[in-house]
Design an enzyme around this catalytic site. Structure first.
Site, mmCIF file in Angstrom:
data_model
loop_
_atom_site.group_PDB
_atom_site.id
_atom_site.type_symbol
_atom_site.label_atom_id
_atom_site.label_comp_id
_atom_site.label_asym_id
_atom_site.label_seq_id
_atom_site.Cartn_x
_atom_site.Cartn_y
_atom_site.Cartn_z
ATOM 1 N N GLY A 1 2.884 -1.181 4.286
ATOM 2 C CA GLY A 1 2.903 0.245 3.962
ATOM 3 C C GLY A 1 4.333 0.703 3.713
ATOM 4 O O GLY A 1 4.882 0.567 2.619
ATOM 5 N N GLY A 2 4.971 1.234 4.754
ATOM 6 C CA GLY A 2 6.305 1.837 4.630
ATOM 7 C C GLY A 2 7.315 0.967 3.894
ATOM 8 O O GLY A 2 8.021 1.442 2.992
ATOM 9 N N HIS B 1 -9.423 1.135 5.173
ATOM 10 C CA HIS B 1 -8.125 1.374 5.813
ATOM 11 C C HIS B 1 -8.315 2.342 6.981
ATOM 12 O O HIS B 1 -9.135 3.261 6.908
ATOM 13 C CB HIS B 1 -7.126 1.950 4.792
ATOM 14 C CG HIS B 1 -5.734 1.951 5.336
ATOM 15 N ND1 HIS B 1 -5.273 2.929 6.186
ATOM 16 C CD2 HIS B 1 -4.704 1.073 5.191
ATOM 17 C CE1 HIS B 1 -4.019 2.651 6.526
ATOM 18 N NE2 HIS B 1 -3.654 1.523 5.933
ATOM 19 N N GLU C 1 -6.721 4.780 7.934
ATOM 20 C CA GLU C 1 -6.545 6.210 7.596
ATOM 21 C C GLU C 1 -7.814 6.759 6.940
ATOM 22 O O GLU C 1 -8.158 7.923 7.133
ATOM 23 C CB GLU C 1 -5.314 6.370 6.688
ATOM 24 C CG GLU C 1 -4.022 6.195 7.488
ATOM 25 C CD GLU C 1 -2.864 5.598 6.702
ATOM 26 O OE1 GLU C 1 -2.891 5.633 5.461
ATOM 27 O OE2 GLU C 1 -1.931 5.087 7.363
ATOM 28 N N GLU D 1 -5.263 -4.993 10.689
ATOM 29 C CA GLU D 1 -4.227 -3.975 10.875
ATOM 30 C C GLU D 1 -4.490 -3.221 12.183
ATOM 31 O O GLU D 1 -5.261 -2.245 12.194
ATOM 32 C CB GLU D 1 -4.256 -2.975 9.715
ATOM 33 C CG GLU D 1 -4.003 -3.594 8.361
ATOM 34 C CD GLU D 1 -3.411 -2.571 7.395
ATOM 35 O OE1 GLU D 1 -2.322 -2.834 6.883
ATOM 36 O OE2 GLU D 1 -4.023 -1.508 7.175
ATOM 37 N N ASN E 1 0.860 -1.187 0.000
ATOM 38 C CA ASN E 1 0.000 0.000 0.000
ATOM 39 C C ASN E 1 0.895 1.235 0.000
ATOM 40 O O ASN E 1 1.485 1.574 1.027
ATOM 41 C CB ASN E 1 -0.889 -0.045 1.255
ATOM 42 C CG ASN E 1 -1.711 1.223 1.425
ATOM 43 O OD1 ASN E 1 -1.817 2.044 0.503
ATOM 44 N ND2 ASN E 1 -2.294 1.389 2.596
ATOM 45 N N TRP E 2 0.995 1.869 -1.153
ATOM 46 C CA TRP E 2 1.916 3.006 -1.280
ATOM 47 C C TRP E 2 1.343 4.306 -0.706
ATOM 48 O O TRP E 2 2.038 5.303 -0.638
ATOM 49 C CB TRP E 2 2.279 3.209 -2.763
ATOM 50 C CG TRP E 2 3.263 2.189 -3.269
ATOM 51 C CD1 TRP E 2 3.696 1.067 -2.612
ATOM 52 C CD2 TRP E 2 3.946 2.210 -4.532
ATOM 53 N NE1 TRP E 2 4.599 0.380 -3.393
ATOM 54 C CE2 TRP E 2 4.777 1.065 -4.577
ATOM 55 C CE3 TRP E 2 3.931 3.077 -5.620
ATOM 56 C CZ2 TRP E 2 5.593 0.776 -5.676
ATOM 57 C CZ3 TRP E 2 4.743 2.782 -6.717
ATOM 58 C CH2 TRP E 2 5.562 1.648 -6.737
ATOM 59 N N LYS E 3 0.060 4.287 -0.362
ATOM 60 C CA LYS E 3 -0.579 5.499 0.191
ATOM 61 C C LYS E 3 -0.342 6.688 -0.750
ATOM 62 O O LYS E 3 -0.362 6.504 -1.962
ATOM 63 C CB LYS E 3 -0.100 5.755 1.620
ATOM 64 C CG LYS E 3 -0.215 4.494 2.481
ATOM 65 C CD LYS E 3 0.024 4.700 3.936
ATOM 66 C CE LYS E 3 -0.113 3.356 4.652
ATOM 67 N NZ LYS E 3 -0.035 3.448 6.106
ATOM 68 N N GLY F 1 2.541 2.216 10.773
ATOM 69 C CA GLY F 1 3.503 3.311 10.610
ATOM 70 C C GLY F 1 4.187 3.724 11.907
ATOM 71 O O GLY F 1 4.831 4.758 11.971
ATOM 72 N N SER G 1 3.506 -2.190 10.329
ATOM 73 C CA SER G 1 4.967 -2.228 10.526
ATOM 74 C C SER G 1 5.590 -3.591 10.213
ATOM 75 O O SER G 1 6.543 -4.016 10.863
ATOM 76 C CB SER G 1 5.343 -1.778 11.940
ATOM 77 O OG SER G 1 4.942 -0.434 12.152
HETATM 78 P P1 PGA Z 1 2.878 0.189 7.670
HETATM 79 O O1 PGA Z 1 1.432 0.447 7.018
HETATM 80 O O2 PGA Z 1 3.415 -1.090 7.092
HETATM 81 O O3 PGA Z 1 3.696 1.402 7.250
HETATM 82 O O4 PGA Z 1 2.682 0.116 9.141
HETATM 83 C C1 PGA Z 1 0.535 -0.615 6.816
HETATM 84 C C2 PGA Z 1 -0.739 -0.080 6.225
HETATM 85 O O5 PGA Z 1 -1.105 1.057 6.533
HETATM 86 O O6 PGA Z 1 -1.398 -0.764 5.429
#
Ligand code: PGA
Length: 249
Positions: free
Chosen positions: A232-233, A93, A95, A165, A5-7, A171, A211
């Site tokens: 994500g990251g 998600h 966010e 998640e 997930n590149w956001k 993050g 993470s």
């Molecule tokens: P993260 O993000 O790996 O940076 O914690 C995961 C996500 O938001 O899907």
């Protein structure tokens, strides 16, 4: 299944080298391996062209609206994602829930629309730190799943992937322990078995996200009910992402 997930990343100049490096890094995988990438929507077509020959790699959208068209400034219909070649969409998600006020009820309509359009939905659920401190994590996740997914038939459920998640792990560098992840994944699978049927529960892929990185991926992915990861990251670093993909076997 490993999903990146590149956001709202990367910057335009990094897009092509990152896509190429990941595509090259995930060439020789076991036949059942699935790698999904979720770039910002305006990169989807370009990414599909760049990764054209990679049979393991699919590209999806990070969000979609529940209506097929209309006066919804800034939104994307699920049919539009399908039209440019996307196969998957992330919904729910944390966010989106936090910054865009998406409720479980609202997400139900998005899930229904995505399924109807032929997309596979990666439906995210997970508790906040306060929920976990109050030992409410299972009831929060149960409500997120019940309100947005349990209207689906077992046939429609084949288009659902669940991503657990925990919000406190996204993050933050803080990861759920393999035992915490397994406990929740087993709970989710048992919930699906109880409310739908065991075949659906056994077949549904449940990803862990929060993470995940090369150093913790092997232990998380070794858990019996962890079927992959939503990254994500670490998905913005080709070497790390590819290492996680390889850890998934
Ligand atoms: P993260 O993000 O790996 O940076 O914690 C995961 C996500 O938001 O899907």
């Amino acid at each position: 299944m490993i999903a990146g997930n590149w956001k709202m990343n990367p910057v335009a100049t990094d897009f092509e080298p990152l896509t190429r490096a990941i595509s090259e890094g995930v060439q020789d995988l076991a036949p059942q391996s699935e790698v999904l990438l979720f770039p910002p929507a305006l990169y989807i077509s370009k990414m599909l062209k760049l990764t054209n020959n990679n049979v393991h790699l699919s590209v999806g959208g990070q969000n979609c609206h529940h209506e097929p068209k209309g006066a919804f400034t800034g939104e994307l219909a699920p049919q539009m994602l399908v039209g440019i070649g996307a196969k998957h969409v992330i919904l729910g998600h944390s966010e989106r829930r936090k910054y865009f006020g998406e409720s479980n009820e609202f997400l139900k309509s998005k899930v229904d629309a995505a399924i109807e359009a032929g997309l596979t939905a990666i439906y995210c659920c997970g508790e906040s730190l306060d929920d976990r401190d109050a030992n409410q994590q299972q009831s929060v996740v149960e409500e997120q799943i019940t309100k947005a997914l349990l209207q689906l038939s077992s046939e429609q459920f084949t288009q659902i992937v669940i991503a657990y998640e925990p919000v406190w792990a996204i993050g933050t560098g803080r990861t759920a322990s393999p035992e915490q992840a397994q406990e929740m994944h087993r709970f989710i699978r048992a919930l699906l078995a109880e409310k739908i049927d065991t075949r659906t529960a056994d077949a549904c892929r449940i990803l862990y996200g929060g993470s995940m990185k090369p150093s913790n991926a092997i232990d998380l992915l070794a858990q019996p009910d962890v079927d992959g990861g939503l990254i994500g990251g670490a998905s913005l670093k080709a070497a790390d992402f590819c290492e996680i993909v390889k850890a998934a076997g």
